[in-house]
Every structure is written in C-alpha cells, then in structure tokens.
Design an enzyme around this catalytic site. Structure first.
Site, mmCIF file in Angstrom:
data_model
loop_
_atom_site.group_PDB
_atom_site.id
_atom_site.type_symbol
_atom_site.label_atom_id
_atom_site.label_comp_id
_atom_site.label_asym_id
_atom_site.label_seq_id
_atom_site.Cartn_x
_atom_site.Cartn_y
_atom_site.Cartn_z
ATOM 1 N N HIS A 155 -53.178 18.520 -3.712
ATOM 2 C CA HIS A 155 -52.849 17.118 -3.492
ATOM 3 C C HIS A 155 -54.102 16.349 -3.071
ATOM 4 C CE1 HIS A 155 -48.701 18.501 -3.543
ATOM 5 N NE2 HIS A 155 -48.244 17.281 -3.344
ATOM 6 N N HIS A 183 2.194 2.953 -3.241
ATOM 7 C CA HIS A 183 1.307 3.673 -4.162
ATOM 8 C C HIS A 183 1.658 5.149 -4.229
ATOM 9 C CE1 HIS A 183 -1.766 1.195 -5.904
ATOM 10 N NE2 HIS A 183 -2.009 0.585 -4.765
ATOM 11 N N GLN A 190 0.832 -1.192 0.000
ATOM 12 C CA GLN A 190 0.000 0.000 0.000
ATOM 13 C C GLN A 190 0.871 1.248 0.000
ATOM 14 O OE1 GLN A 190 -3.612 0.916 -0.844
ATOM 15 N NE2 GLN A 190 -3.005 -1.153 -0.339
ATOM 16 N N ASP A 204 -6.463 -6.214 -5.926
ATOM 17 C CA ASP A 204 -6.196 -5.102 -6.830
ATOM 18 C C ASP A 204 -6.305 -5.525 -8.290
ATOM 19 O OD1 ASP A 204 -5.727 -3.220 -4.888
ATOM 20 O OD2 ASP A 204 -3.568 -3.610 -4.788
ATOM 21 N N GLU A 235 -10.040 1.493 3.809
ATOM 22 C CA GLU A 235 -10.340 1.090 2.431
ATOM 23 C C GLU A 235 -10.122 -0.421 2.272
ATOM 24 O OE1 GLU A 235 -7.482 2.656 -0.275
ATOM 25 O OE2 GLU A 235 -8.714 2.301 -2.057
ATOM 26 N N HIS A 236 -8.961 -0.895 2.692
ATOM 27 C CA HIS A 236 -8.621 -2.321 2.626
ATOM 28 C C HIS A 236 -8.388 -2.849 4.030
ATOM 29 C CE1 HIS A 236 -6.881 -0.538 -1.158
ATOM 30 N NE2 HIS A 236 -7.620 -1.505 -1.681
#
Lengths: 435, 435
Positions: free
Chosen positions: A421, A262, A259, A362, A328-329
């Site tokens: 209405h 990245h 990770q 991924d 996220e993960h």
C-alpha cells in the site's frame, strides 16, 4: 381482550417491556426448510422449482408455462372494473410522483488541494419483486414494489407470484402491467426466491429481491442475502395510533381495525390520555366488528395482539413509547401532530392529523406502503428508489494533489504494516506518469 | 500462476464465466457455529460472552474488565508516533468532510390537491462497530466505520474488537478516540455480534452493526439481521485495474500487490489491451515481491486468485467485463478514465487516472473504504452516512384533500376485500373532524 397498560401504575415499565418482548416471532422454524429448497433450486434449477410448485401450490407447470404470457398481462385490465382501473392509475401516478422527488443526487467536486471527489448513483440492472399470493395478493403492493424500481431506472423487473391451484388475480396482473412489469412467473415460496437469486434454465438471476412474503420467503431472502440484495425481512403489519379525546372514537376504532384485518398476527395499539375515550374506542370497535367482512381476522388480531396504553400526558410520554415500539405505521390524531411528530425518532411512516387515516397511505397518498415492521424502524426505512440503486464513489488525483495528500497515506500504510500500500503511493510521488 | 484470459480466444466467454464462478465462498461452514454462539449469548449474556472470549481469544475477562477504560482510550495517542497521529488526524478530517457532503436532504411539500407529503432522515440511536483483531486491526478501518456514524448524528457508538491474548493495538484505540468512540469492548467473533444485537447485563443492545469480520462474524451478522440492521456481508478484498500500455508497469504491479497483500484470499485482476505490457507487469510483480514485507501473503494471493485478462479494445470491452466482475475497487489507469468510468455500472469505488492508486482511498482521500465485495457492487454501496440513518415518510390530509383522493383509495380497498381499510377513509369523507 387486548393488552391494557397504564403509565400511571407502578408496574408500567415492566409491563411495557413485557409487551415489547412479546413480539411475534415468525421465522426460526422455516429456516431449515428454506435452506433445503434453496439448495435444491440451485442444484436442479427449473426441475426443482416445478416440483415445489406442484407440491405447495398444487399446480403442475412446465418450464414453458411458468411465465405468464404477455397477452394475459396486457388483457388483465379488461377483466377489472373500469372504476378500479382508474383508481389504480391514479395511485400509480401519485406513487410515481412522490418517488421521483426522492431520487438521489450525485456529488462531484474538487477539494482545496485539488483532489476530485464524488459519488454517483446507478440503478441495479435487474430486480425481482415477490408478490404474495392468496388473501395477500394486493395490486397496491405490486405498484408499491414496482414503481420505485421503475423510477430508479431498473431495466429488468421480474415479478414472481404464487398462484395456488392456478388462480391468477387479474387485478395483480393489471397493476403489474400498469407499472411496466412484463416478466411474471407463477411461482412463490422459497423456490421463487431461489430462482430469482441463482437463476434457472428459464429464469435469469436478478441483482436484488424485494417484497413481503411468509416465513419461508423471509427465511429464503435472509439466506440469499449477499448473492443478491434484499430489502428487509417483513413481519406482520402494525399500527400505533396516538389519539386524544377530541377524536371521534369511531374513526380511531376503524383505524385500529384496518390494521387488524390484515392478519391475525397483525398488531394495533392505541396510546391515549383519556380512559373514557379509550373505553369509547373499545365500544366502537365492537360495533364496527359486527359489520366488517373480515370480522374474524380483525377480532382475533385485536384480542390477541391489540393494546391500549393509557398515559397522563401525550406530548411528554408518547414520543419515548413510540420510539421503543418503533411502529411500522404511526397515526397522530392529536391537536398538534407536527410537534409530536418532530419528537419521534422511530417510525416507518407517520400519518398526521385527524383526517389522515393510515389506509390513505396504503393506496394513494404517494409514499411507499412497504415499511419496516417488528421494531425495525429503529434502523431501516420503507422501500424506496434507493433500494434499487447503488452508489459508486470516485477519486481522481493528479501528480500535484497526490503529492499533497500522499505522504500522510504512506505513513498510515506503514503504521498498519502494509508495505505494498505504502509503495503504491510512494512510487508515484514527485514523478509524472510514465517517467 | 495467475489466471490468464484473452478475449480474442474462442473459449473466452466460457473461461470468463468459470473465472467468475470460482468466487471464493467463505461462509457456509461457519453458520452453525455462529447460530449456537448467538443462542448462547442471548440466553446467558455476559457469562457466555466471557466463556467464548476465554476459549477463542485465550483471554480471561470479567464483566468489569470487558470494557476498555476511558483512560486507556484517551492515553493511546501518547503511544503512537506523532507523525502517525498527524496523518490519522488528516485522514479523519478528510473523511468527515466528504461524508458531510453526502448527508441526505429531507422532503416536505404540498401537492396540487392539498396533500402534504414528505420524508425525513434521522440517525439510528446506537450503532455497533466491529473492528477485526489481529493482522486486520486497522486504525483506518476504525475511522471509516465511525466517522460516517458520527456525521449521521448517531448518539451512541459502541466498538468491539477482539484482543487475542490480551494484545490491544494503541493505534486502533487512538483512532477510536479521534473519531469520538468512547464505549469499546475487548470482544470479537460471533459472541461480540450477539452481545451488540441482544445486549447483555453489561452491554446495552444497539440498533445497527457494521464492520467487516471473519466468516463467523459474517454468519452472525446475517443471523441477527432483522433484530438489528447490518451493513453488508464482507468478503475478501478485490481490485480490478484497467490499464493501457502507457502506464509504468511497476506502478500497476504494485497496485495489484497492494490488494494481494491484504489476505491470501484477496483478488487482483488486470485488464489490459497489450500483451507485452501484461508481461512487463508480471515481471514487475516478481521484482516488487522480492522486497515486500508481506511477500508470502501477496504472492499466494496473486498466484491463486490473480488474473490477467487481455482484450482487443479497452473502451469497448472493459465496461461489460467490469460490470460482470462488479469489483470492490476499480482503478482506471487509462488516457481518458472519465469516459470509461461513465460506461461502468457496477463498482464499489473508482480510482481515476494514473496518479490515483487505490491505496489513496484506503486512507486519506475521503470516500469510505468499506466497500461491497464478491460482486455485491451489483446491488450495494460502500458504507456511508445513509447506513446510520433511516427515513420516515409522512402524509397529512385535511378534510378537503382527503375528499379529493379518498374515493379512489376506498375503491381500491374494496377491490382488495379490505373493508376496514375502506371504511376508515369513507367514514371521514365529507365530515369535519369530530362532527
């Protein structure tokens, strides 16, 4: 040096809150620039898009050369190694297969008073896929963005990808071709988002824009939300690994680094119940770093944003910490990952057990890798077919069923002071159509 | 005088585009004010919220009196007519029943190479419901916002509703009580949105904010998107009625007015294939208006934004026009509404046949009445249980299945230049855990 926290220490709750609060904000400054670019694209169309592309991507295009020719898209696969193409094809098949299983079903029934009720799902007509350029131009992301749209049944897929200095990544084009994307523009940044949202002389507008991008792209997406749909505001990538001492420290170390490599603003966090294991993971990280091609990025990310959180009892303490982080993960490298997973509410994707490194998700596992970041797994989901569809509800009454449920609606409309209405229902009660 | 368009005239395509382009923008000016209020609420918490409430709602509150006491919520029903309470209860039951049928199913399977894959849905932990004040404080909207959250399983529901000059609507409190909402604050505007998103000393933050509001609320919601989830940016209400000449013009006229009476910026559009019928509807509108309590609002809306579109063939021409307009509400008062409905892609909700006035869906039918406006039915759906849930995907490999799919992932990671990704998989290939 990464953050170190220990749930056995008195100051832990405050330290954990501070750690959470140090989330890496990326957006505010880009908002004004994005607003100006969007207004300009809306006003001047192609001319504005071409001006910004020249300025930011150092690329002189014309309305005629913005679009990547069909032959270049179709021919890109020839520039890619056959083994890589085979792997891309495997990935595309597995991603398609998983997403097909998540297609929503419709609803159509008649209730016990005779009212027909239901909801149906339809794809959006046109979707725009933003594919970042430069180091983050990943063919896997092309598949992850395009395949759910294709599975949803979107008829028109438009991809935009910046090509700074004119460099086009054939892998990206090959992935687009594989996913069935035929309309690709060499544009990026807020100007590409504006072109997709408002349309230009050359580019017809779309209904929805998805895909990650830098701070300008994120700000632009936020601003065009409403004119078009957007998926989410993407932030830096994150992984949270919950690991016991029975793991190979080298495996967990490389997962954390996968990770970290990245982006220098990516974040890798380890929660473990064993201080010796934590130390062994740190040593293994140092050892891996020595031979990693993206060593500088990974090392800076780990040092600046990485964290090791030591707890007494993984099963008891990890779920609450995970839910606060809402990663996220989430990798659960423990003896009984299923039990732990069941106790977790907030995570984009979960990777269960010691043989499921996050990186498998991924590329090839099948579920989407576009996932909620920066804690947004508290309220949002990874990209999927639902992002490219919308639901229309429907109701059908006949004279009898309207007669049954109508009076209560008249009463509520009157209580809300909405006379038309009330009358629109009352006028039909006890009367056949056209009486 | 409403807009008049005729598809048989030469200028129709251009006139229709102009009609679409005249969409009623409401937001831009409110954005700066909302940004300032949000920043102030974030910085000063309760103090800022109380200041803005004093200024905008002419109401002096303290941290202790912001929240509506439990006794006032529980006692509100006693202030409401029993017949209205019964009608509210019927509505709540029908809304609950419909929304329960839309709960998403999970997914959990092992594919043919032995990889376990799936996705599960979980509710958000806390949701904020914005209920507008003043003329738009509708108990039906409380039910429509709260019931899907309850059905989704949201544990903490927080309602905010401005009470200008201190006026609290007991109907709104009674509806909240019926829906199980116990935490209610007498706050509105961008300051209420800020309190829900960031939290204050008194109000814990939520994960998702839903509900319609004015331009400041809409701007604030857009700005906090990312910190929390939001449902949509609501605009003025709209109805599109497709009606043939076999309808009672008085029925269609009152349906058009039922939308027009909401707001002077609401929009009612009729598509018909019969000029005489259109004229009869116009006469019936004039006749209804004479006795409508909200005559002024309805008349201004119809005159400023109303439209009659005349076409030659409803079945052939209406679907494309409907899809371009992408109406919030679509009423199909034709002989075969199902066939016509099937040809339509973009609509928030469809009301089928001559006995299904749109207002039945506002109160009692069951589907949600919080629907996409301003053409956003092109890409978004009405409020539903999915808005209060999020999906987490999961993957589990063992040594064998990782051995099968891992090599392709390694290849792709290498092609993308992500060495740690590749190594995190390669290091596990052909090795049992902990070897």
């Amino acid at each position: 040096m990464p953050h170190r926290l220990d749930s056995r220490e008195d100051g832990f709750p405050a330290a954990f809150e501070e750690f959470l609060g140090a989330r890496r904000d990326v957006e505010e400054t880009a908002d004004r620039a994005a607003a100006e670019i969007l207004a300009d694209v809306r006003a001047r169309g192609d001319a504005a898009v071409l001006d910004y592309t020249k300025r930011f991507d150092r690329l002189e295009l014309t309305a005629g050369t913005m679009r990547v020719p069909a032959s270049e898209i179709a021919g890109a696969a020839d520039l890619v190694e056959p083994e890589v193409m085979t792997a891309l094809e495997t990935a595309a098949l597995r991603i398609r297969s998983f997403h097909e299983k998540t297609l929503p079903g419709g609803l159509d029934y008649v209730d016990r008073v005779g009212v027909r009720l239901g909801a149906r799902w339809r794809p959006v007509a046109a979707a725009g896929l933003y594919v970042p350029g430069g180091t983050a131009a990943y063919p896997s992301s092309v598949l992850m963005n395009a395949m759910p749209a294709k599975v949803a049944g979107v008829e028109r897929l438009v991809m935009v990808a910046p090509t700074p200095d004119g460099r086009v990544n054939p892998l990206v084009l090959a992935a687009a071709h594989l996913a069935g994307v035929e309309e690709i523009y060499r544009l990026g940044g807020a100007q590409a988002v504006g072109a997709l949202a408002y349309g230009t002389e050359t580019i017809r507008p779309v209904d929805k824009i998805v895909g990650p991008g830098n701070a300008y792209v994120a700000a632009a997406k936020r601003r065009v939300f409403g004119t078009v749909g957007i998926d989410m505001i993407a932030g830096p990538s994150e992984i949270l690994v919950v690991a016991d001492a029975a793991n190979d420290p080298g495996w967990i170390a490389i997962d954390l680094l996968s990770q970290a490599e990245h982006d220098t603003s990516a974040q890798s966090v380890l929660i473990t119940d064993d201080a010796d294991f934590a130390a062994a993971v740190e040593r293994a990280i140092a050892s891996h770093l020595a031979t990693l091609p993206r060593r500088e990025i990974a090392e800076k990310s780990w040092t600046d944003h990485g964290a090791i959180i030591l707890v007494s009892d993984l099963m008891k303490e990890a779920p609450a910490l995970v839910d606060r982080i809402a990663p996220e993960h989430l990798e659960l490298a423990v003896a009984d990952p299923n039990s732990l997973s069941e106790r977790v509410r907030n995570a984009g994707a979960v990777f269960l057990g010691r043989h499921t490194p996050e990186a498998i998700g991924d590329y090839i596992a099948g579920p989407n890798h576009v996932l909620p970041t920066s804690g947004s797994a508290r309220f949002s989901s990874g990209l999927g077919v639902l992002d490219f569809m919308k639901r229309t509800s429907f109701v059908a009454c006949d004279a009898d069923s309207l007669g049954t449920i109508g009076p209560a609606a008249v009463r509520l409309a009157e209580a809300e002071g909405l006379g038309a209405h009330a009358r629109s229902i009352a006028i039909r009660l006890n009367r056949a159509a056209g009486d």
